[in-house]
Scaffold this active site. Sequence first.
Site, short mmCIF file in Angstrom:
data_model
loop_
_atom_site.label_atom_id
_atom_site.label_comp_id
_atom_site.label_asym_id
_atom_site.label_seq_id
_atom_site.Cartn_x
_atom_site.Cartn_y
_atom_site.Cartn_z
N GLU A 53 8.35 -7.20 40.68
CA GLU A 53 7.86 -7.82 39.43
C GLU A 53 8.81 -8.92 38.99
O GLU A 53 9.17 -9.02 37.81
CB GLU A 53 7.74 -6.75 38.32
CG GLU A 53 6.85 -5.59 38.70
CD GLU A 53 6.72 -4.53 37.61
OE1 GLU A 53 7.12 -4.79 36.46
OE2 GLU A 53 6.23 -3.44 37.92
N GLU A 79 8.83 3.92 36.73
CA GLU A 79 9.78 4.03 35.60
C GLU A 79 10.02 5.46 35.13
O GLU A 79 10.01 5.73 33.93
CB GLU A 79 9.27 3.17 34.43
CG GLU A 79 9.13 1.72 34.81
CD GLU A 79 8.69 0.83 33.64
OE1 GLU A 79 8.39 1.35 32.55
OE2 GLU A 79 8.67 -0.40 33.83
C1 XIL Z 1 3.36 -5.48 31.75
C2 XIL Z 1 2.25 -6.50 31.79
O1 XIL Z 1 2.75 -7.66 32.38
C3 XIL Z 1 1.78 -6.78 30.42
O2 XIL Z 1 0.62 -7.60 30.47
C4 XIL Z 1 1.43 -5.49 29.71
O3 XIL Z 1 1.08 -5.78 28.37
C5 XIL Z 1 2.59 -4.55 29.74
O4 XIL Z 1 2.97 -4.33 31.07
N1 XIL Z 1 7.01 -2.90 34.18
C6 XIL Z 1 5.83 -2.67 34.84
C7 XIL Z 1 4.68 -3.55 34.58
O5 XIL Z 1 5.78 -1.81 35.72
O6 XIL Z 1 3.46 -2.88 34.70
C8 XIL Z 1 4.77 -4.19 33.21
O7 XIL Z 1 3.69 -5.12 33.08
C9 XIL Z 1 6.10 -4.85 33.03
C10 XIL Z 1 7.23 -3.86 33.15
#
Ligand code: XIL
Length: 675
Positions: A276, A168
């Site tokens: 994701e 990101e």
């Molecule tokens: C999220 C997790 O799912 C949560 O448990 C945590 O509180 C915050 O992060 N982008 C990413 C992930 O790269 O690491 C994130 O995961 C969601 C958005």
Amino acid sequence: MNPLTRLGRRRASVLSLLAVGALVTPGAATAAPDAPDAVRASTLGAQAAQSGRYFGTAVAAGRLGDGTYTGILGREFNSVTPENEMKWDATERSRGQFTFGAADQIVNGATARGQRVRGHTLVWHSQLPGWVSAIRDANTLRGVMNNHITTVMNRYKGRIHSWDVVNEAFADGGSGQLRSSVFRDVLGNGFLEEAFRTARTADPSAKLCYNDYNIENWSDAKTQGVYRMVRDFKARGVPIDCVGFQSHFGAGGPPSSFQTTLSNFAALGVDVQITELDIAQAPPNAYANTVRACMNVARCTGITVWGIRDSDSWRSGENPLLFDRNGNKKPAYQSALTALGGTTAAQRADARSAGSAAALPSSFRWSSSGPLIAPKPDATHNIAGIKDPSVVYYNGKYHVFASTASSAGYNLVYLSFSDWSQAGSATHHYLDRTAIGTGYRAAPQVFYNTQQRLWYLVYQTGNASYSTNADISNPNGWSAPRNFYASMPDIIKQNIGNGYWVDMWVICDSANCYLFSSDDNGHLYRSQTTVGQFPNGFTNTVIAAQDSAHALFEASNVYKVQGSNQYLLLVEAIGSDGRRYFRSWTATSLAGSWTQLAASEGNPFARSNNVTFPSGAWTRDISHGEMIRAGYDQTLTIPACKLQYLYQGMNPNASGDYNLLPWRLGLLTQTNSTC
Ligand code: XIL
């Protein structure tokens, strides 16, 4: 430029490649499974593995004591990503103090279950301890960042298939630039390059990924910003192997350009992964579209959903996952599995009751005729080769259309006969004398459109063109050429490289017609229109398949297999011996996804090594041709048994100008039909 010259040049360049022996072995060619049914698995991971992909999930160490959770985890997935346990705030909460307990638990558990692991994530502005974001000195931060990358990667060296090295880093909105973060603000834009170089040294066996969200829509400034960075990294040799598309979607699912985005990134020479995935309310179609986008891009190597049950999700209020709170499969699960090419229990029952025993075998044996059709030059047609046949059996006759090759270039010929023994004596009608006209016309495909009660002849002219005729047996009845496209679709322009646009092919199901075409750069394209709009309205051009240029060369054919829900795709390839052969795939829908059937040199659809020549081995090439169909309409239905294939071959000792090679037509008859 004169298309005749263009075509001549193209062929010449292919030949010179062959001459220097610059051949590639088909990258995706692997042994085919025993039977089509064997390629349909009933879990996500097993089915993804059939096409060499993984299907993974995010895992939370805190849930590993939950039996329902671990039951699904072990059954369905072949890759895992620690959801939070490898992040900086979990692994180095204070400077130099590393803690790996929770991450170890996940990695060891995955290893015990035979699952692969994605590493997530090394450099990210979020879930970053305050002591890092407080650093203002560049040298200090550089040392801290590199030490963090090196220490965490070392811990799991050799055990992580892909690492999200940087997460990101790009800003939302229209800037297309990096977002503000301690890394960018203190180290400058070069922190990404530094992180990737450090990561490559730390674990050279891991694929190094850049991962982000809202980069799925091709035209978004953020997507373009990441694309420019990857292109720049590849151009300058900065190590990067993959791009992760987080794919946290709203209920509408992926943007319509998602597949284009994946294939455009892949064309830069990186793998792409969906890392994701979760979709608000989990609409089955939205999941199917996402999975299909990946399946349609050869370098899309895997999909990870961001959690198992809705109750495990960071977006649990939106129920975005494949399993409900009780661990039951949701409708989205079924559609994801189907889009991966698998079958659900209901589909297996349907197939049994439909008697899909009519499906094709997974390996083929053929017997070839000698050359049946040779050129018949006349005073104005000094034809050297006859090529690219299309054939239908209609009204008691075979009707064959083919390309003619001469030093003047390419045009078309038509002949008909009642029996293959008569093929050699049939009259050749040169179609350049009809409204089809002179100039570059090649690679015809013929079918009858039942709605319009018209015969269509599809061929290439530089564009994808067609003529129509109310009577197939009247060569003078063909209309002048018309084009399917106003101009070459953008996605083809973007991917065609230095090759040419060839071998157009139309097939319709009950709702839509599809137009397939090839470039000489390893891409099979597909456009779509409705049956009602055909021949107009071909849009939504996508890359239907891609591989190396020789493994996915030209002459694609797509058919419906009679009495089954299978479609068959054949694509000509250039083998390691420099000779042409055909690879095959099947799908349950014309929009893919395509699963390999007999697709390797060792187990080809048709190649010199699975063809016998009782009347003499007159060719080593099994090149551009067509199946003898069960019917003659736009569905291009073929029998499932006793297949016959009309192809072009030539004397293996012939050489010289490509346009003057002595191509002839011969007929393959399947010898291992079991029905
Ligand atoms: C999220 C997790 O799912 C949560 O448990 C945590 O509180 C915050 O992060 N982008 C990413 C992930 O790269 O690491 C994130 O995961 C969601 C958005």
